[in-house]
Motif scaffolding. Structure first.
Motif, PDB file in Angstrom:
ATOM      1  N   UNK A 345       3.484  -3.351   1.274  1.00  0.00           N
ATOM      2  CA  UNK A 345       3.747  -4.542   2.068  1.00  0.00           C
ATOM      3  C   UNK A 345       4.016  -5.799   1.257  1.00  0.00           C
ATOM      4  N   UNK A 346       3.774  -5.770  -0.041  1.00  0.00           N
ATOM      5  CA  UNK A 346       3.941  -6.994  -0.822  1.00  0.00           C
ATOM      6  C   UNK A 346       5.410  -7.171  -1.208  1.00  0.00           C
ATOM      7  N   UNK A 347       5.967  -8.309  -0.959  1.00  0.00           N
ATOM      8  CA  UNK A 347       7.384  -8.484  -1.241  1.00  0.00           C
ATOM      9  C   UNK A 347       7.735  -9.876  -1.711  1.00  0.00           C
ATOM     10  N   UNK A 348       6.795 -10.818  -1.666  1.00  0.00           N
ATOM     11  CA  UNK A 348       7.155 -12.177  -2.048  1.00  0.00           C
ATOM     12  C   UNK A 348       6.981 -12.379  -3.548  1.00  0.00           C
ATOM     13  N   UNK A 349       7.485 -13.519  -4.039  1.00  0.00           N
ATOM     14  CA  UNK A 349       7.436 -13.745  -5.482  1.00  0.00           C
ATOM     15  C   UNK A 349       6.106 -14.328  -5.945  1.00  0.00           C
ATOM     16  N   UNK A 353       2.940 -17.459  -1.344  1.00  0.00           N
ATOM     17  CA  UNK A 353       4.012 -17.224  -0.374  1.00  0.00           C
ATOM     18  C   UNK A 353       3.773 -15.930   0.389  1.00  0.00           C
ATOM     19  N   UNK A 354       3.239 -14.947  -0.317  1.00  0.00           N
ATOM     20  CA  UNK A 354       2.966 -13.663   0.322  1.00  0.00           C
ATOM     21  C   UNK A 354       1.965 -13.840   1.467  1.00  0.00           C
ATOM     22  N   UNK A 355       0.895 -14.568   1.184  1.00  0.00           N
ATOM     23  CA  UNK A 355      -0.170 -14.682   2.174  1.00  0.00           C
ATOM     24  C   UNK A 355       0.247 -15.585   3.329  1.00  0.00           C
ATOM     25  N   UNK A 357       3.200 -15.918   4.438  1.00  0.00           N
ATOM     26  CA  UNK A 357       4.443 -15.480   5.060  1.00  0.00           C
ATOM     27  C   UNK A 357       4.322 -15.359   6.574  1.00  0.00           C
ATOM     28  N   UNK A 385       3.056 -13.461  -9.515  1.00  0.00           N
ATOM     29  CA  UNK A 385       3.767 -12.440  -8.749  1.00  0.00           C
ATOM     30  C   UNK A 385       2.742 -11.355  -8.385  1.00  0.00           C
ATOM     31  N   UNK A 387       2.863  -8.322  -8.044  1.00  0.00           N
ATOM     32  CA  UNK A 387       2.966  -7.102  -8.830  1.00  0.00           C
ATOM     33  C   UNK A 387       2.443  -7.255 -10.241  1.00  0.00           C
ATOM     34  N   UNK A 388       2.315  -8.496 -10.712  1.00  0.00           N
ATOM     35  CA  UNK A 388       1.839  -8.667 -12.080  1.00  0.00           C
ATOM     36  C   UNK A 388       0.327  -8.770 -12.130  1.00  0.00           C
TER      37      UNK A 388
END
Lengths: 463, 268, 251
Positions: A345-349, A353-355, A357, A385, A387-388
């Motif tokens: 589900x994670x897609x923002x940078x 911003x992800x939370x 969204x 990010x 993913x990092x």
């Protein structure tokens, strides 16, 4: 196998690593600093570190997968198989990863990543590396029978490698690793996410490898299961390696027991399953049958049971993703489900911003975001990010996206998986706060310890 | 046992062999195209037309396979594992996107993505392979492998010369790539199949035919209408996807680091 | 009922190539229809008739429609006129052209799909690995075929996850763009990361092989099959030449 005598300690050493510093390409700080390590044949060394402490980096360095030439910065040297490989700021040697793997094998945290997943049956998967070397069919058949005897894999040989359970996957990967008989094996979280039975099998296999003279290095979040048998336990924190003392190892056990006010017996029922049968369209066997379950306000219920007993299915049904084929599910409050795999589900940078969204500007929910991030210990990662982040923090980001919607019924699928102790502490704060606000929590887990501490009651799923 | 922990240097003869294959493949492709355009064989059904169809099919396919053999041994493992992902993305994203918008195919997002991340050789290989594998489910796409190789090659070239440093460069590069790809692929549609494979595109070709165009020029004009727009959108989507990658991942591609593909956005 | 054919995958493929080239070169109605019928019978015999028909129709229907539009509706030849209105001209010659071209494509599609249905992919991969082709080819084929259903599944999981957080429900063009982004970005991110994570282990297991490589799996082969393959490939090249050579003079 060549074993080098080490002049300083007098012990035989198969691998000696001296890393002054290691920094990823583009990173702003060193991941590892002055890490020295020596491994003797048949020894078991445990390195304990939190998610993101640099364990996996150390493992990849030992396996020759890092540093990437002309990218990462590394200073130091590795002595292996009578050769000394020198890393300096100017030039990193181009390592023959396949040649290196004959001496040092790495079992990744996600054991499935080690499997090629292009072979139809496990037997073929086991000899994948032999095929690439051009071994004859007789040699391969012989290896397979040796391996299946040594590690009792007979029942798995004809299975599809893509359909193995987590524990079986690890067994097959370990067996495939030992095909080339490496003198050192690095095991990244070899017991994470396994149920009790699989833990026993994998531990037995590791013991057999050790008795065969392989030097084992275990990377783990907790020293718990290893303390009794390990020759040396180290902790890795902020890129530095320290000899572990008893207190730091046992800090996990010191987690406090729950102190919650007892549930009011007249608590409103928020979630009710009665005689529920659940199934997936393509399979004939129902995943869940005849399930009766009530979750009341202020209650924390755990779903336990072996892999494939339908725990996830129940959670999905409670969240409204699945409709029961018979029976009824009554949901009388807003639900929020944390899935097992955060990367779905994670897609923002950035985390922030992800939370945020999809939340309308100036809404109450958006104003609460900083508070939620602080509750989860993510405030300092707001601009990273997703993913990092280390796996533990990534899981918490996914939890944050669930919490901003302020669910009354919190549904958690294997919530402790991938969480380090800080993560588990944050999770407990979240659960307590949901319960304190008159909500309810339903979660699935393999983690007996966590269930004992947090759940008011355990629903056993029999599949 | 003599342990080989380090890699040997590359031999010059292998490099030569690959270059030779690539040149032969390119010459075959260009030669076939020029022959078809210059001779403009008449009659696609009777007599020699059948020979032309077979020869075009064979030459385009052979060119694609030669190009594939030329680049394949060069690709690092990190690129090889990317190619199956690209193929799946071509199909899955193409389906998802294509199911909403009508006139475009958008079946090369994965190929372009690999071109952007790993360079033109990897892009070309992805194009050919994804076509070869897709032909297991739709055999008619087989001779379009050469066109797909060109898409990947051009994506890599564009990224190398800075098409990703600004988001608005990418669709422009896609537009140019679309023109080239459309022109190169048209003879396959015209001489092998005698038309297109979709109703919408077929209607456009029919319109040009009714104005008196030859089949090849009608098909080429149709391709020049659909392809540039299609590739511009695909390049833009792929660029946005690359921007969404975490720097640690995008920085792990040597191509991105060496040619500073992402400019300011990329790893230092 | 499903039977299987235990031929070497390359034998099936070379026979298919020969069939397609000769049928195309001959350009005869009768032969084309006979080949298609034979394929359907064979598919029925191995119990895959329905799949073959569904897959073939999905490809051929739009192709036929397009060919009818191009050749049937705006014919430029001088044969007997059936109907004409404005720019539209329907002629017998035009319809015949469209049908012949359609049949040519149909032969390719049906024969090709039949191969896909007859050949076991794991056997095909093993056959490629055991052939002189570069070791990368077999891996890429196998990995792609494996990944396709897996990523489609992942795509569904992402859709579920986004539904759960009530994201991607917008309407109109912006809503659509948002949905594409919500679906595409996690899929691309996760699958690229996964590919990246796997590549190091694949390299550690000696892939791609630098020298000779072998397979545990044996692919059944025989001298007869090898001969059949050579004959089929010879026919695939020479057949069209022999059929078409007399036409050179007549042009």
């Amino acid at each position: 196998m060549e074993i080098q005598k080490n002049s300083f300690t007098g012990k035989s050493t198969v691998l000696a690593l001296e890393i002054e510093r290691f920094r990823y390409s583009g990173a702003e700080s060193d991941t590892l600093q002055s890490v020295d390590l020596e491994l003797a044949p048949g020894s078991l060394t445990v390195i304990v570190g939190d998610s993101g402490s640099g364990k996996s980096t150390l493992g990849a360095l030992l396996a020759g997968m890092l540093p990437r030439p002309a990218a990462d910065e590394c200073r130091g040297s590795i002595n292996l198989a009578g050769q000394r490989v020198q890393y300096s700021a100017q030039d990193s040697p181009r390592i023959d990863v396949a040649g290196w793997a004959k001496h040092v094998g790495l079992l990744p945290q996600e054991a499935g990543h080690y499997l090629s997943r292009i072979r139809e049956i496990v037997a073929e998967e086991l000899v994948f590396s032999l095929e690439n070397e051009g071994a004859t069919r007789e040699q391969m058949h012989q290896q397979i029978s040796t391996l299946s005897q040594r590690f009792s894999l007979g029942h798995l040989l004809k299975r599809d490698p893509a359909k193995l359970s987590g524990g079986q996957e690890r067994l097959v990967a370990l067996a495939a690793l030992s095909v080339s008989d490496p003198s050192v094996m690095v095991l990244d979280e070899p017991l994470a996410g396994l149920d009790a039975e699989a833990t026993v099998t994998v531990t037995e296999m590791i013991a057999r490898l050790r008795s065969g003279g392989t030097a084992l290095l275990v990377l783990s979040r907790t020293a718990g299961p290893w303390t009794a048998s390990a020759d040396a336990v180290w902790t890795l924190a902020n890129g530095h390696l320290h000899k572990a003392n008893g207190a730091s190892i046992e800090r996990n056990a010191a987690a406090t027991a729950v102190q919650r006010s007892p549930i009011a017996t007249d608590g409103r029922t928020l979630l009710e399953f009665s005689g529920v049968k659940l199934g997936y369209p393509k399979s004939e066997e129902p995943a869940v049958q005849g399930l009766d379950l009530q979750v009341r306000a202020g209650e924390c219920v755990a779903l336990a049971g072996a892999n494939g007993s339908g725990k996830t299915t129940v959670l999905k049904a409670a969240a409204g993703l699945l409709k029961p084929s018979s029976g009824t599910i009554q949901v009388s409050a807003e639900t929020g489900l944390l899935l097992q795999n955060p990367s779905d589900q994670l897609f923002e940078r950035t985390v922030l911003r992800e939370v945020t969204f999809g939340l309308p500007k100036k809404s109450a929910a958006r104003a609460k975001v900083p508070e939620i991030l602080a509750q989860l210990g993510l405030s300092s990662d707001a601009d990273s990010h997703p993913y990092e982040l280390p796996a533990s923090a990534r899981r918490l980001v996914a939890l944050a996206t669930v919490l901003v919607r302020e669910p009354k019924i919190l549904l958690l699928d294997e919530p402790t998986e991938a969480l380090d102790i800080w993560g588990v502490a944050a999770l407990r704060r979240v659960i307590d706060s949901v319960l304190a606000h008159g909500g309810a929590v339903l979660f699935s887990s393999h983690d007996q310890n966590f269930m004992d501490q947090i759940a008011d009651r355990v629903q056993l799923m029999s599949g | 046992m003599s342990p080989n922990l380090l890699l040997p240097e590359e031999s010059a003869t292998r490099v030569m062999r690959r270059r030779l294959l690539a040149i032969t493949g390119t010459l075959l492709l260009v030669g076939t195209y020029l022959t078809l355009v210059i001779t403009q064989p008449m009659g696609i059904v009777e007599g020699l037309g059948r020979g032309v169809a077979l020869a075009t099919f064979a030459a385009y396919l052979a060119a694609a396979v030669l190009l594939l053999l030329a680049v394949l041994p060069d690709l690092p493992v990190s690129t090889l594992t990317l190619i199956p992902v690209a193929l799946a993305l071509n199909i899955i994203l193409g389906q998802f996107v294509g199911s909403v918008m009508v006139p475009l195919y958008l079946d090369s997002i994965g190929t372009v993505l690999v071109g952007f991340l790993a360079g033109r050789r990897a892009g070309a290989a992805t194009g050919v392979l994804s076509t070869l594998i897709w032909s297991l489910f739709a055999p008619t796409v087989l001779p379009f492998a050469a066109g797909a190789a060109l898409v990947g090659f051009l994506a890599g070239t564009a990224a190398r010369f800075g098409a990703l440093r600004r988001p608005y460069f990418a669709p422009v590069a896609g537009l140019v790539a679309g023109v080239l790809v459309g022109v190169v692929s048209s003879p396959v549609a015209a001489f092998v199949y005698g038309g297109t494979s979709g109703v919408g595109t077929g209607a456009v070709v029919a319109a040009f035919r009714s104005m008196g165009d030859s089949l090849l020029s009608a098909v080429t004009k149709q391709a020049l209408i659909s392809d540039p727009g299609d590739k511009a959108i695909v390049f833009l989507i792929a660029a946005l996807l690359v921007y969404a990658l975490p720097k640690r991942l995008s920085g792990s591609f040597e191509f991105i680091r060496r040619h500073r593909v992402l400019g300011q956005r990329g790893p230092k | 009922m499903s039977r299987s054919i235990s031929l070497h995958p390359f034998t099936v493929l070379s026979l298919a190539v020969a069939t397609v080239t000769i049928t195309t070169a001959a350009g005869s109605w009768l032969l084309g229809c006979a080949v298609i019928t034979a394929c359907l019978v064979l598919a029925g015999w191995v119990g895959r008739l329905q799949r073959l028909v569904v897959m073939a129709v999905a490809i051929l229907l739009p192709t036929f429609a397009s060919l009818l539009l191009i050749h049937g509706l705006v014919a430029t030849d001088a044969s007997a006129l059936i109907a004409a209105a404005g720019p539209f001209r329907v002629t017998t010659g035009g319809l015949e052209t469209a049908m012949t071209l359609g049949l040519r494509t149909a032969v390719l599609v049906v024969v090709g799909l039949l191969c896909t249905l007859l050949i076991d992919t794991h056997q095909l991969v093993a056959a490629i690995d055991l052939s002189p082709a570069p070791p990368q080819v077999g891996y890429l084929l196998a990995a792609s075929l494996f990944l396709l259903p897996q990523m489609a599944e992942k795509q569904r999981a992402i859709g579920q996850a986004q539904t759960l957080r009530k994201a991607g429900t917008g309407r109109g063009l912006t809503g659509w763009l948002k949905r594409v982004r919500l679906r595409a970005v996690p899929l691309v991110l996760a699958s690229l990361q996964d590919a990246h994570d796997r590549s190091v282990h694949l390299a550690a297991r000696g892939f791609p092989a630098a020298g000779a490589h072998t397979r545990l799996r044996a692919v059944q082969d025989s001298l007869i099959q090898r001969r059949i393959r050579w004959v089929a490939l010879f026919c695939a090249v020479m057949g069209p030449l022999v059929i078409l050579a007399p036409l050179w003079g007549s042009k």
